[in-house]
Design an enzyme around this catalytic site. Sequence first.
Site, PDB file in Angstrom:
ATOM      1  N   THR A  70      38.652  30.872  44.936  1.00  0.00           N
ATOM      2  CA  THR A  70      39.486  32.320  44.528  1.00  0.00           C
ATOM      3  C   THR A  70      41.028  32.234  44.703  1.00  0.00           C
ATOM      4  OG1 THR A  70      39.170  34.735  44.763  1.00  0.00           O
ATOM      5  CG2 THR A  70      38.713  33.547  46.858  1.00  0.00           C
ATOM      6  N   LYS A  74      42.253  28.771  41.861  1.00  0.00           N
ATOM      7  CA  LYS A  74      41.289  28.611  40.584  1.00  0.00           C
ATOM      8  C   LYS A  74      41.790  27.123  39.599  1.00  0.00           C
ATOM      9  CE  LYS A  74      38.830  32.967  40.814  1.00  0.00           C
ATOM     10  NZ  LYS A  74      38.574  34.095  39.883  1.00  0.00           N
ATOM     11  N   ASN A  95      36.103  28.557  39.264  1.00  0.00           N
ATOM     12  CA  ASN A  95      35.906  29.150  40.144  1.00  0.00           C
ATOM     13  C   ASN A  95      34.528  28.832  41.086  1.00  0.00           C
ATOM     14  OD1 ASN A  95      33.729  30.300  38.591  1.00  0.00           O
ATOM     15  ND2 ASN A  95      33.852  32.129  39.447  1.00  0.00           N
ATOM     16  N   ASP A 110      33.043  33.030  36.291  1.00  0.00           N
ATOM     17  CA  ASP A 110      33.381  34.675  36.167  1.00  0.00           C
ATOM     18  C   ASP A 110      32.941  35.175  34.741  1.00  0.00           C
ATOM     19  OD1 ASP A 110      34.456  34.695  38.439  1.00  0.00           O
ATOM     20  OD2 ASP A 110      36.517  34.164  37.755  1.00  0.00           O
ATOM     21  N   GLY A 133      44.584  42.971  29.886  1.00  0.00           N
ATOM     22  CA  GLY A 133      44.683  41.932  30.908  1.00  0.00           C
ATOM     23  C   GLY A 133      44.707  40.693  30.316  1.00  0.00           C
ATOM     24  N   ALA A 134      45.501  39.576  30.874  1.00  0.00           N
ATOM     25  CA  ALA A 134      45.577  38.251  30.109  1.00  0.00           C
ATOM     26  C   ALA A 134      45.844  37.450  31.393  1.00  0.00           C
ATOM     27  CB  ALA A 134      46.584  38.013  29.242  1.00  0.00           C
ATOM     28  N   GLY A 136      43.628  35.522  35.189  1.00  0.00           N
ATOM     29  CA  GLY A 136      42.354  34.503  35.030  1.00  0.00           C
ATOM     30  C   GLY A 136      41.107  35.173  34.909  1.00  0.00           C
ATOM     31  N   ALA A 137      40.682  36.480  35.015  1.00  0.00           N
ATOM     32  CA  ALA A 137      39.669  37.104  34.721  1.00  0.00           C
ATOM     33  C   ALA A 137      39.366  37.233  33.301  1.00  0.00           C
ATOM     34  CB  ALA A 137      39.383  38.409  35.521  1.00  0.00           C
TER      35      ALA A 137
HETATM   36  P1  NDP Z   1      45.622  37.843  37.786  1.00  0.00           P
HETATM   37  O1  NDP Z   1      46.616  38.049  38.861  1.00  0.00           O
HETATM   38  O2  NDP Z   1      45.531  36.426  37.074  1.00  0.00           O
HETATM   39  O3  NDP Z   1      45.899  38.841  36.476  1.00  0.00           O
HETATM   40  C1  NDP Z   1      46.135  39.939  36.741  1.00  0.00           C
HETATM   41  C2  NDP Z   1      46.198  40.940  35.513  1.00  0.00           C
HETATM   42  O4  NDP Z   1      46.283  42.361  35.632  1.00  0.00           O
HETATM   43  C3  NDP Z   1      47.468  40.596  34.490  1.00  0.00           C
HETATM   44  O5  NDP Z   1      46.926  40.679  32.963  1.00  0.00           O
HETATM   45  C4  NDP Z   1      48.464  41.230  34.889  1.00  0.00           C
HETATM   46  O6  NDP Z   1      49.550  41.645  33.843  1.00  0.00           O
HETATM   47  C5  NDP Z   1      47.688  42.808  34.967  1.00  0.00           C
HETATM   48  N1  NDP Z   1      48.322  43.941  35.786  1.00  0.00           N
HETATM   49  C6  NDP Z   1      48.181  43.654  37.154  1.00  0.00           C
HETATM   50  N2  NDP Z   1      48.663  44.917  37.582  1.00  0.00           N
HETATM   51  C7  NDP Z   1      49.260  45.545  36.543  1.00  0.00           C
HETATM   52  C8  NDP Z   1      49.658  46.835  36.243  1.00  0.00           C
HETATM   53  N3  NDP Z   1      50.404  47.589  37.091  1.00  0.00           N
HETATM   54  N4  NDP Z   1      49.991  47.405  35.208  1.00  0.00           N
HETATM   55  C9  NDP Z   1      49.583  46.309  34.105  1.00  0.00           C
HETATM   56  N5  NDP Z   1      48.933  45.270  34.141  1.00  0.00           N
HETATM   57  C10 NDP Z   1      48.679  44.904  35.519  1.00  0.00           C
HETATM   58  O7  NDP Z   1      44.168  38.352  38.388  1.00  0.00           O
HETATM   59  P2  NDP Z   1      42.763  38.004  37.720  1.00  0.00           P
HETATM   60  O8  NDP Z   1      42.701  38.089  36.444  1.00  0.00           O
HETATM   61  O9  NDP Z   1      42.259  36.602  38.744  1.00  0.00           O
HETATM   62  O10 NDP Z   1      41.956  39.231  38.463  1.00  0.00           O
HETATM   63  C11 NDP Z   1      42.153  40.391  37.829  1.00  0.00           C
HETATM   64  C12 NDP Z   1      40.990  41.382  38.760  1.00  0.00           C
HETATM   65  O11 NDP Z   1      39.895  40.905  38.340  1.00  0.00           O
HETATM   66  C13 NDP Z   1      41.112  41.421  39.984  1.00  0.00           C
HETATM   67  O12 NDP Z   1      41.318  42.739  40.410  1.00  0.00           O
HETATM   68  C14 NDP Z   1      39.976  40.615  40.669  1.00  0.00           C
HETATM   69  O13 NDP Z   1      39.405  41.650  41.703  1.00  0.00           O
HETATM   70  C15 NDP Z   1      39.034  41.026  39.466  1.00  0.00           C
HETATM   71  N6  NDP Z   1      37.862  40.006  39.178  1.00  0.00           N
HETATM   72  C16 NDP Z   1      36.712  40.465  39.518  1.00  0.00           C
HETATM   73  C17 NDP Z   1      35.834  39.544  39.318  1.00  0.00           C
HETATM   74  C18 NDP Z   1      34.150  40.234  39.184  1.00  0.00           C
HETATM   75  O14 NDP Z   1      33.425  39.468  39.584  1.00  0.00           O
HETATM   76  N7  NDP Z   1      34.104  41.450  39.525  1.00  0.00           N
HETATM   77  C19 NDP Z   1      35.949  38.125  39.073  1.00  0.00           C
HETATM   78  C20 NDP Z   1      37.330  37.821  39.193  1.00  0.00           C
HETATM   79  C21 NDP Z   1      38.290  38.879  39.227  1.00  0.00           C
HETATM   80  P3  NDP Z   1      50.662  40.590  33.564  1.00  0.00           P
HETATM   81  O15 NDP Z   1      50.170  39.678  33.061  1.00  0.00           O
HETATM   82  O16 NDP Z   1      51.511  41.512  32.864  1.00  0.00           O
HETATM   83  O17 NDP Z   1      51.051  40.617  35.131  1.00  0.00           O
END
Ligand code: NDP
Length: 290
Positions: A70, A74, A95, A110, A133-134, A136-137
């Site tokens: 995690t 990753k 992952n 994932d 979002g863009a 990892g998830a």
């Molecule tokens: P990353 O840090 O790689 O990506 C975060 C994403 O959220 C980016 O697109 C980021 O935008 C956006 N973001 C964060 N804060 C804001 C905000 N205030 N306003 C707008 N956009 C925002 O994280 P991950 O992709 O790894 O994880 C994302 C979520 O997915 C986490 O909460 C994690 O817990 C969840 N998750 C759940 C899983 C499950 O099995 N349920 C598995 C994996 C992840 P920007 O690019 O502009 O920064």
Amino acid sequence: MQGPILSFKQEITAVFGKPVAENPTQVMVEAAYRHHGLAWRYLTLEVDPTDLADAVRGAKALGFAGFNCTIPHKVAVIPFLDEVAESARLMGAVNCVVRREGRFVGENTDGKGFLTSLKEIVDPRGKSVIMFGAGGAARAIGVELALAGVARISVVNRGSDRGRELVTLLTERTKAKAELLPWEGRFRVPAETDVVINATSIGLYPDVDAELPIDLQSLNPRMVVADVIPNPPRTRLISVASEKGCRVIDGLGMLVNQGVIGVKYWTGVDPDPSVMRTALEDVFSPRERP
Ligand code: NDP
């Protein structure tokens, strides 16, 4: 007469992350191990990025059957593995590491976990998706949706560079149509959208009141609305969408289903998802016990 053969050896699996203490995966995976009578353990291990190479070597030397990665490992783990499976290579993120014939193979469960949850409700083929979002998830979900035959993925992301990167990946490496839509103010979800996904971290504990900037009035009951946030499972988006009559998928669905795939990869046993989900629900909202 020969007595029963006793073995005190346990098969070891784990999650490597930092921070990792609040990661609940151990609860659901060990519930599955117990339920299926497997003498296996799943350890929650805090691994500093500077120690990742040693941790992977150590896991191999200690005979681990595999481990999850995690945040922040990753992507960083890839150079330390013997092989990376196709979809994980496409996403550029692993992952779940699986020991196969002594080799550590990187997988990504994932997006597959998300897809399993989605398929319980709707066939993704030919569907039109809006994904916030863009990171990892979102990359994992986007690639699996594209491989599953969705017609169009519209990515909506705060930072346009990351958004564009994901759209380029989807357009150049899969058959799905992908586009980046601007996110100014509250995003209005187009009425013809089939599936809406929050793949950002907005709403994750402890910022549970944080709101995804979308126009909630633009959701309509024919849409499926999914949120990746596992803690708390009932995010504001999920609450409002279900009040509006949408079919919803919470983040526990994805978490459980990616765990199901991981346990199957490691042990060969198809675990019971309901046992894993109940174990997580007990942690997030302990029920009254008699
Ligand atoms: P990353 O840090 O790689 O990506 C975060 C994403 O959220 C980016 O697109 C980021 O935008 C956006 N973001 C964060 N804060 C804001 C905000 N205030 N306003 C707008 N956009 C925002 O994280 P991950 O992709 O790894 O994880 C994302 C979520 O997915 C986490 O909460 C994690 O817990 C969840 N998750 C759940 C899983 C499950 O099995 N349920 C598995 C994996 C992840 P920007 O690019 O502009 O920064």
